[in-house]
Motif scaffolding. Structure first.
Motif, mmCIF file in Angstrom:
data_model
loop_
_atom_site.group_PDB
_atom_site.id
_atom_site.type_symbol
_atom_site.label_atom_id
_atom_site.label_comp_id
_atom_site.label_asym_id
_atom_site.label_seq_id
_atom_site.Cartn_x
_atom_site.Cartn_y
_atom_site.Cartn_z
ATOM 1 N N CYS A 172 27.162 96.087 39.400
ATOM 2 C CA CYS A 172 26.382 95.086 40.134
ATOM 3 C C CYS A 172 25.470 95.752 41.155
ATOM 4 C CB CYS A 172 27.315 94.080 40.817
ATOM 5 S SG CYS A 172 28.458 94.800 42.033
ATOM 6 N N GLN A 173 25.969 96.809 41.780
ATOM 7 C CA GLN A 173 25.196 97.529 42.784
ATOM 8 C C GLN A 173 24.004 98.237 42.139
ATOM 9 O OE1 GLN A 173 27.707 100.169 45.071
ATOM 10 N NE2 GLN A 173 26.694 99.592 46.959
ATOM 11 N N CYS A 176 21.220 95.758 41.345
ATOM 12 C CA CYS A 176 20.561 95.080 42.470
ATOM 13 C C CYS A 176 19.386 95.904 42.982
ATOM 14 C CB CYS A 176 21.551 94.827 43.609
ATOM 15 S SG CYS A 176 20.781 94.005 45.029
ATOM 16 N N ILE A 181 24.055 94.769 47.795
ATOM 17 C CA ILE A 181 25.497 94.744 47.556
ATOM 18 C C ILE A 181 26.166 95.929 48.240
ATOM 19 C CG2 ILE A 181 27.308 94.838 45.796
ATOM 20 C CD1 ILE A 181 25.522 93.275 43.966
ATOM 21 N N CYS A 196 19.462 89.522 49.738
ATOM 22 C CA CYS A 196 19.496 88.947 48.382
ATOM 23 C C CYS A 196 18.319 88.011 48.135
ATOM 24 C CB CYS A 196 20.807 88.188 48.198
ATOM 25 S SG CYS A 196 20.993 87.398 46.578
ATOM 26 N N CYS A 202 22.797 91.036 39.275
ATOM 27 C CA CYS A 202 24.190 91.441 39.530
ATOM 28 C C CYS A 202 25.150 90.579 38.730
ATOM 29 C CB CYS A 202 24.508 91.355 41.023
ATOM 30 S SG CYS A 202 24.299 89.697 41.730
ATOM 31 N N SER A 205 25.477 91.676 35.232
ATOM 32 C CA SER A 205 25.895 93.072 35.111
ATOM 33 C C SER A 205 27.370 93.285 35.420
ATOM 34 C CB SER A 205 25.053 93.960 36.043
ATOM 35 O OG SER A 205 23.692 93.894 35.699
ATOM 36 N N CYS A 206 28.014 92.308 36.058
ATOM 37 C CA CYS A 206 29.417 92.475 36.442
ATOM 38 C C CYS A 206 30.329 92.356 35.220
ATOM 39 C CB CYS A 206 29.817 91.430 37.470
ATOM 40 S SG CYS A 206 31.576 91.507 37.916
#
Length: 501
Positions: A172-173, A176, A181, A196, A202, A205-206
């Motif tokens: 997630c990072q 972004c 994040i 954000c 993110c 992508s998690c």
């Protein structure tokens, strides 16, 4: 992971389906307490250490799907707490839009280099030789990286002939582009909401499905059941999103079965946007400003406002296709409710922005709409086909892919001024968009039209899409080719934009 069926996509679909089903059943929100047991049936966990944790996470997903906030874990509260405010036939939204469910987060490692079992303990010891801090030694016949000495330069990974050293980065990072994040005291991901822009990258992508955006499915269905004239305006990226049998005509039929009064292409708003943005560019660049940035992507727009506030005046004042189309519907059908259906999480924020009167009452992503189709048991293989949407031009439909906005504006200007040189530059993904704006701020793009898309690939890669990006782009290209008209100047609404602004 977009377009790849998984347990995460199944859970999300089940949540949206059950929330829609509850709404269509009459909107008794007290039934929400039962939904985690429908979403996570049985007595054995599927993917976490306990079924109780899975149901707790499912409960928070239901709340978020209704626009409510995540409950704090420190205090006892009912899952339906606050739902009486959300169970309405009006727009409901508790900020922030994008949220991380803390106990669903895996606390993934952040920016680490690790030696894998592929290490061969070679005599060259290249990894050790190139390390500028002496962080690598040999332990038990394998390379070992001292995390206290490692500066994450990556030279060891580049030097290893066996590719035995890998770079671990929190997905997630990494996704972004705003660096929004960070980690909490337990190593779990946390979103800095001041940074954000709700692009949703993110979210997709998690690998643990811990990141969720808020929705308005329940409120939309309540508006339909209330008897409102609810009109769906559909972004051009919709084509192909709902399976091979879901032709544009069948999608229209299916949406009418959901209760929508009519379905309209946002491509007609894109045509209006193209005409107005071309006028804007010719009027202002370079006479009034060095360059002009397109207005269409809300996350790109927000990124400029947050990181380059001195440049925000360079964004085109033209309304976005969503707003143009919504205002046209309000003009033609006074008192109607307008639902934007699209690929983008950030559109949910654009619809409530205070600096514009958007005229958009609700926003649905394609993923959320799929849940509504499931709730009403729509079968695209058997549903009747209706008239194909045919009012948008090829140019307007092309807004769905990266480069499509700038191309449409350039082509339109060249229709009337074929010898005029139009310089364009574009970026996709917010990290690249930031680089583009840094160069623009430094004066590197004098006389240019700049297009920014927060999602790599354009709108077809939005957080609310269902198809793999490359496949979606191809389908949109085919949809463009099928348009009855090519240029916005051929649109029946070519003169409407100036009256709706």
């Amino acid at each position: 992971m977009r377009g790849i069926p998984s347990l995460i996509t199944d859970i999300r679909k089940n949540v949206f389906t059950e929330v829609a089903r509850m709404a269509y059943a009459g909107g008794d929100y007290t039934q929400a307490e039962d939904l985690p047991y429908k979403i996570v049936p049985g007595d054995q966990p599927l993917h976490r250490e306990s079924i109780f944790l899975e149901r707790a996470i499912a409960g928070e997903r239901v709340r978020l799907a209704m626009g409510l906030s995540i409950r704090p874990v420190q205090t006892r509260s009912l899952m339906t707490e606050g739902m009486d405010h959300a169970a309405i036939a009006e727009q409901y939204y508790e900020p922030p839009l994008v949220n991380i469910i803390p106990y669903a987060c895996h606390a993934c490692p952040t920016n680490q280099y690790r030696v894998t079992e592929s290490c061969q303990n070679c005599l060259a010891a290249s990894c050790q030789k190139v390390c500028p801090r002496g962080a690598i030694s040999f332990v038990n016949g394998k390379s070992h990286i001292d995390p206290d000495k490692c500066i994450k330069c990556g030279k060891c990974a580049g030097a290893c002939p066996y590719h035995a050293i890998i770079h671990l980065e929190r997905p997630c990072q990494a996704a972004c582009g705003m660096d929004a994040i960070v980690s909490d005291e337990h190593g779990r991901a946390v979103i800095n909401q001041d940074k954000c822009v709700a692009c949703g990258q993110c979210l997709v992508s998690c690998p643990f499905g811990a990141i969720v955006d808020k929705g308005q499915i329940f409120q939309i269905v309540q508006s339909i059941l209330k008897g409102d004239q609810v009109i769906a305006i559909v972004a051009p990226a919709f084509v192909g999103q709902f399976g091979k049998h879901a032709t544009p005509g069948k999608v229209v039929s299916a949406m009418k079965k959901l209760g929508f009064d009519r379905v309209v292409e946002v491509a007609i708003g894109a045509d209006m946007c193209t005409i107005e943005e071309a006028k804007d560019f010719l009027e202002k660049v370079p006479a009034q400003q060095n360059y002009m940035a397109t207005s269409c992507c809300p996350a790109w727009h927000s990124m400029i406002y947050k990181l380059f506030p001195g440049e925000k005046g360079k964004i085109s004042m033209t309304l976005t296709p969503m707003v143009f189309t919504a205002r046209l519907m309000k003009k033609q059908f006074p008192g109607c409710k307008v639902v934007f259906v699209g690929p983008c999480a950030a559109k949910k924020l654009e619809a409530i922005r205070e600096d514009i009167r958007s005229d958009v009452d609700f926003v649905l992503t394609f993923e959320e709409l799929q849940g509504m189709f499931e709730a009403k048991e729509i079968d695209f293989a058997t549903i009747e086909d209706s008239d194909v949407l045919n009012e948008g031009t090829a140019a307007g439909r092309g807004f769905a892919v990266s480069g499509g906005v700038a191309q449409a504006v350039t082509n339109l200007i060249h229709e009337e001024q074929p010898d005029l040189e139009i310089k364009t530059a574009r970026a996709e993904g917010l990290r690249e968009c930031r680089k583009l704006m840094m160069m623009a701020k430094a004066g590197k793009y004098k006389g240019y039209l700049l297009e920014g898309m927060a999602c790599p690939g354009g709108c077809v890669a939005g957080a609310g899409t269902l198809l793999p990006v490359d496949m979606a782009a191809k389908v949109v290209g085919k949809y463009q080719a099928e348009a009855d008209a090519a240029s916005p100047l051929e649109s029946a609404y070519r003169d409407e934009g100036e009256h709706l602004d």
